[in-house]
Design a protein around this motif. Structure first.
Motif, PDB file in Angstrom:
ATOM      1  N   GLY A  60       0.809  -1.209   0.000  1.00  0.00           N
ATOM      2  CA  GLY A  60       0.000   0.000   0.000  1.00  0.00           C
ATOM      3  C   GLY A  60       0.841   1.257   0.000  1.00  0.00           C
ATOM      4  N   PHE A  61       0.160   2.389   0.154  1.00  0.00           N
ATOM      5  CA  PHE A  61       0.805   3.698   0.076  1.00  0.00           C
ATOM      6  C   PHE A  61       0.703   4.413   1.416  1.00  0.00           C
ATOM      7  CE2 PHE A  61       0.063   2.487  -4.227  1.00  0.00           C
ATOM      8  CZ  PHE A  61       1.057   3.110  -4.974  1.00  0.00           C
ATOM      9  N   ASP A  62       1.600   5.376   1.605  1.00  0.00           N
ATOM     10  CA  ASP A  62       1.569   6.164   2.832  1.00  0.00           C
ATOM     11  C   ASP A  62       0.272   6.965   2.923  1.00  0.00           C
ATOM     12  OD1 ASP A  62       1.952   8.345   1.106  1.00  0.00           O
ATOM     13  OD2 ASP A  62       4.102   8.427   1.477  1.00  0.00           O
ATOM     14  N   ALA A  63       0.092   7.644   4.046  1.00  0.00           N
ATOM     15  CA  ALA A  63      -1.192   8.305   4.323  1.00  0.00           C
ATOM     16  C   ALA A  63      -1.553   9.335   3.271  1.00  0.00           C
ATOM     17  CB  ALA A  63      -1.144   8.937   5.704  1.00  0.00           C
ATOM     18  N   ASP A  64      -0.554   9.934   2.636  1.00  0.00           N
ATOM     19  CA  ASP A  64      -0.802  10.931   1.594  1.00  0.00           C
ATOM     20  C   ASP A  64      -0.987  10.300   0.217  1.00  0.00           C
ATOM     21  OD1 ASP A  64      -0.594  12.973   3.452  1.00  0.00           O
ATOM     22  OD2 ASP A  64       1.569  13.185   3.157  1.00  0.00           O
TER      23      ASP A  64
ATOM     24  N   ARG B 296      -4.150  -9.197  -3.459  1.00  0.00           N
ATOM     25  CA  ARG B 296      -5.514  -8.891  -3.886  1.00  0.00           C
ATOM     26  C   ARG B 296      -6.315  -8.159  -2.815  1.00  0.00           C
ATOM     27  NH1 ARG B 296      -6.951 -11.583  -8.641  1.00  0.00           N
ATOM     28  NH2 ARG B 296      -5.250 -12.895  -9.374  1.00  0.00           N
ATOM     29  N   THR B 297      -6.004  -8.395  -1.539  1.00  0.00           N
ATOM     30  CA  THR B 297      -6.745  -7.688  -0.486  1.00  0.00           C
ATOM     31  C   THR B 297      -6.393  -6.209  -0.432  1.00  0.00           C
ATOM     32  OG1 THR B 297      -5.070  -8.120   1.229  1.00  0.00           O
ATOM     33  CG2 THR B 297      -6.818  -9.762   0.950  1.00  0.00           C
ATOM     34  N   LEU B 298      -5.317  -5.820  -1.082  1.00  0.00           N
ATOM     35  CA  LEU B 298      -4.800  -4.460  -0.940  1.00  0.00           C
ATOM     36  C   LEU B 298      -5.541  -3.443  -1.805  1.00  0.00           C
ATOM     37  CD1 LEU B 298      -2.591  -2.669   0.278  1.00  0.00           C
ATOM     38  CD2 LEU B 298      -1.104  -3.331  -1.611  1.00  0.00           C
ATOM     39  N   ASN B 299      -5.912  -3.838  -3.022  1.00  0.00           N
ATOM     40  CA  ASN B 299      -6.566  -2.917  -3.974  1.00  0.00           C
ATOM     41  C   ASN B 299      -5.714  -1.676  -4.242  1.00  0.00           C
ATOM     42  OD1 ASN B 299      -8.905  -4.527  -4.306  1.00  0.00           O
ATOM     43  ND2 ASN B 299      -9.707  -3.753  -2.371  1.00  0.00           N
ATOM     44  N   ALA B 300      -4.425  -1.875  -4.474  1.00  0.00           N
ATOM     45  CA  ALA B 300      -3.519  -0.748  -4.750  1.00  0.00           C
ATOM     46  C   ALA B 300      -3.008  -0.763  -6.176  1.00  0.00           C
ATOM     47  CB  ALA B 300      -2.339  -0.778  -3.778  1.00  0.00           C
ATOM     48  N   GLY B 301      -3.662  -1.533  -7.045  1.00  0.00           N
ATOM     49  CA  GLY B 301      -3.271  -1.544  -8.440  1.00  0.00           C
ATOM     50  C   GLY B 301      -2.000  -2.323  -8.696  1.00  0.00           C
TER      51      GLY B 301
END
Length: 603
Positions: free
Chosen positions: A413-417, A445-450
């Motif tokens: 995933g990505f940081d808060a920003d 797949r649970t992440l949904n971050a592309g």
């Protein structure tokens, strides 16, 4: 219109729909020319040669998708031989032009893949950050001020920016994993010896591994399977005996206490904690373990005698061309000149002592879940302190090859920003490569971050890595059979196991069925309804128990296919539409558990 990320499913579908590999290679050529990062490639395959190779492929195998990697464009780290293109290891004075492909490249080409160029790297594969090259520093696809990770820097950026479907890297200390983390990719790091190293410029010959950067775990595994296999010409090649893991109920080892080191990066630490919770939601048992013996083993790779292997790889060249080395790389390699044979043996003894200590930790866990890198840095920060900050990247990667492990790195995933990505790595025992893949794929797949720079890209269902067949039947439960609810015993008594907690697809609604004991919900699918999905659990039960279970379900409930938020379809509880007339709808609560809590209904 091709998607940004050239995953295997998208290209296979494009070819099945009538696209030609010549069409795809023209898109690759155009994207490569338009790239704003000039440091990705050291030697791009010339346009006319690319076209000629595609035509030769179509003569050899004219039917679309008739080979496993038919018309799939890939990039190769420039310490791996590609016939006809120079191998430089990011040192121009070292350059040579091989007559033969490296074994892995030959196998990929035979499967139909097309080499689009040789990519940049930390010189002689010495580094984890991507700044140690005379050709410049490839940058993170999300922020050009930040490093891309190394040493396989150009390979990761080529995939993440949509120039190649996959790319080869090498991994001694983490170079096939750290760049994946910094560019929102999957990094497949095979067990040492599973993939041949013939035609690869060595860094530390005894622990080097050829790796794959890919958009999805399924893609990476498919590519690795093409490359793997014993090669008698490689003295470190091994005949694999696949290791297994539990199909469900994995024990996942996680960092605890003082061993949780993120060098002040609270964002990455938070993403690691979120990954732990996702693993728990997938049915894993979370187990703290002592990372200390693994950390001490990791330190041996650079602080111990293994650095002498880096000198052994280039000793003759260094003696005559020291001025051609990157200063930091030269300093690391020349640091091995004082090492003795006695130190080498003592280092080996120490590694075996630490291996024995890690055995106690492996008794606790089936798989380790670690941050791929505990933090990241800008290019400027890295250049100002290249040894220390590079070392931070390797805190959780350096031990893996020394201790003969398999690993798969996936995005976290990505940081808060929403600015920069991070990654986590699943580590298993030797030759657990295939066994790791289903859980790694589920975590991704649970992440949904592309995938790569396309944060909105959906991971194709066709690339899903299936669980090994354990003889159990999956079922989706939504109400009184959830964990802790009154009928959960109907799943646990016959030996059922919870696989994961998740949500349905958006087009489901939930109602309270009147006059049911114990209280039960009715799940209805309404195509076009745009909800947030409903909380459910996926369990697995023995086939006989599943049959009895279905036989005893009271009307108006029944079993049908339930579509989950990741696109998969599993048998589960559904309700006849007539039964919800006049019933209270609780869709907005998000699931039965929230309703039970809200109504203070006894569990």
């Amino acid at each position: 219109m091709l998607p940004t990320i050239l995953d295997l499913t998208s290209l296979s579908e494009a070819y099945a729909a009538g696209k030609s590999p010549l069409d795809i290679i023209e898109i690759v050529i155009a994207r490569r020319a338009a790239s704003t990062d000039p440091a990705i490639f050291i030697t791009p395959t010339p346009d006319d040669i690319l076209r000629a190779e595609v035509r030769a492929l179509m003569m050899r195998a004219p039917e679309p998708n008739s080979l496993p990697l038919w018309g799939i464009p890939f990039a190769v780290k420039d310490n791996i031989d590609v016939a006809g293109l120079p191998t430089t290891a990011a040192c121009p004075a070292f350059s040579y032009r091989p007559e033969k492909d490296a074994t892995v490249v030959a196998r990929l080409r035979a499967a139909g893949a097309i080499v689009i160029g040789k990519t940049n790297l930390d010189q002689f594969a010495t580094g984890l950050n991507g700044t140690r090259s005379p050709h410049g520093a490839p940058r993170s696809v999300f922020d050009k001020n930040y490093v891309s990770g190394g040493s396989s820097s150009g390979s990761a950026v080529a995939v993440a920016s949509g120039l190649a479907s996959f790319a080869l890297g090498t991994d001694t200390a983490g170079s096939g994993r750290v760049p994946a983390a910094f560019n929102n990719l999957v990094g497949i790091k095979p067990t040492p010896g599973l993939v041949p190293n013939v035609g690869v410029v060595p860094a530390c010959r005894s622990v080097d591994v050829v790796t794959v950067f890919a958009p999805t775990v399924g893609d990476g595994v498919a590519i690795r399977k093409v490359m793997e296999g014993f090669d008698a010409a490689d003295p470190f090649s091994r005949k694999a005996v696949p290791a297994s893991l539990p199909a469900s109920g994995l024990r996942i080892g996680v960092l605890d206490g003082a061993e949780r080191e993120f060098f002040g990066d609270k964002e990455v630490e938070a993403l690691y904690d979120q990954a732990i919770e996702r693993a728990r939601g997938l049915g894993a048992t979370i187990v703290p373990f002592d990372y200390a013996p693994f950390r001490e083993a990791a330190a041996l790779l650079y602080d111990g005698p293994w650095v002498a292997e880096r000198l052994a790889a280039v000793e003759t060249f260094l003696a005559t061309n020291a001025a051609d080395f990157d200063p930091t790389v030269r300093g690391i390699i020349e640091g091995a000149k004082g090492k003795t044979a006695v130190e080498a043996f003592n280092g080996r003894y120490r590694l075996e002592e630490l291996r024995r200590k890690t055995e106690a930790e492996w008794e606790k866990a089936d798989v380790l879940l670690l941050p791929t890198s505990p933090t990241t840095y800008t290019v400027e920060e890295m250049m100002a302190d290249p040894i220390v900050k590079n070392g931070h990247f390797g805190r959780y990667t350096n031990f893996v090859n020394l201790l003969d492990c398999a690993a798969i790195a996936v995005p976290a995933g990505f940081d808060a920003d929403g600015h920069l990505p991070a990654g986590i790595t699943l580590v298993g025992s030797a030759f657990a490569d295939d066994a790791l893949a289903p859980f790694a794929d589920a975590m991704h797949r649970t992440l949904n971050a592309g995938m790569g720079k396309d944060r909105l890209a959906a991971i194709p269902e066709a690339s899903r890595v299936p669980q090994a067949d354990d003889g159990l039947v999956p079922i989706v439960v939504v109400g009184a059979h959830l964990t802790g609810m009154p009928l959960n015993h109907e799943l646990t008594r016959p030996g059922g196991r919870r696989i994961k907690s998740c949500r349905t697809a958006p087009d489901y609604r939930l109602f309270v069925l009147p006059d049911t004991v114990p209280p039960k919900p009715g799940l209805i699918r309404e195509p076009g309804f745009d909800g947030k999905g409903l909380e459910v659990e996926v369990w697995k039960v023995p086939a006989e128990a599943f049959g009895r279970f279905v036989q005893n379900i009271p009307a108006p409930l029944g079993i049908g296919k339930v579509t989950l938020d990741d696109g998969s379809q599993i048998a589960g509880f559904l309700c006849e539409a007539h039964a919800i007339e006049g019933a209270r709808e609780i869709t907005e609560l998000g699931g039965w558990r929230a309703y039970v809590t809200d109504q203070r209904i006894p569990k």
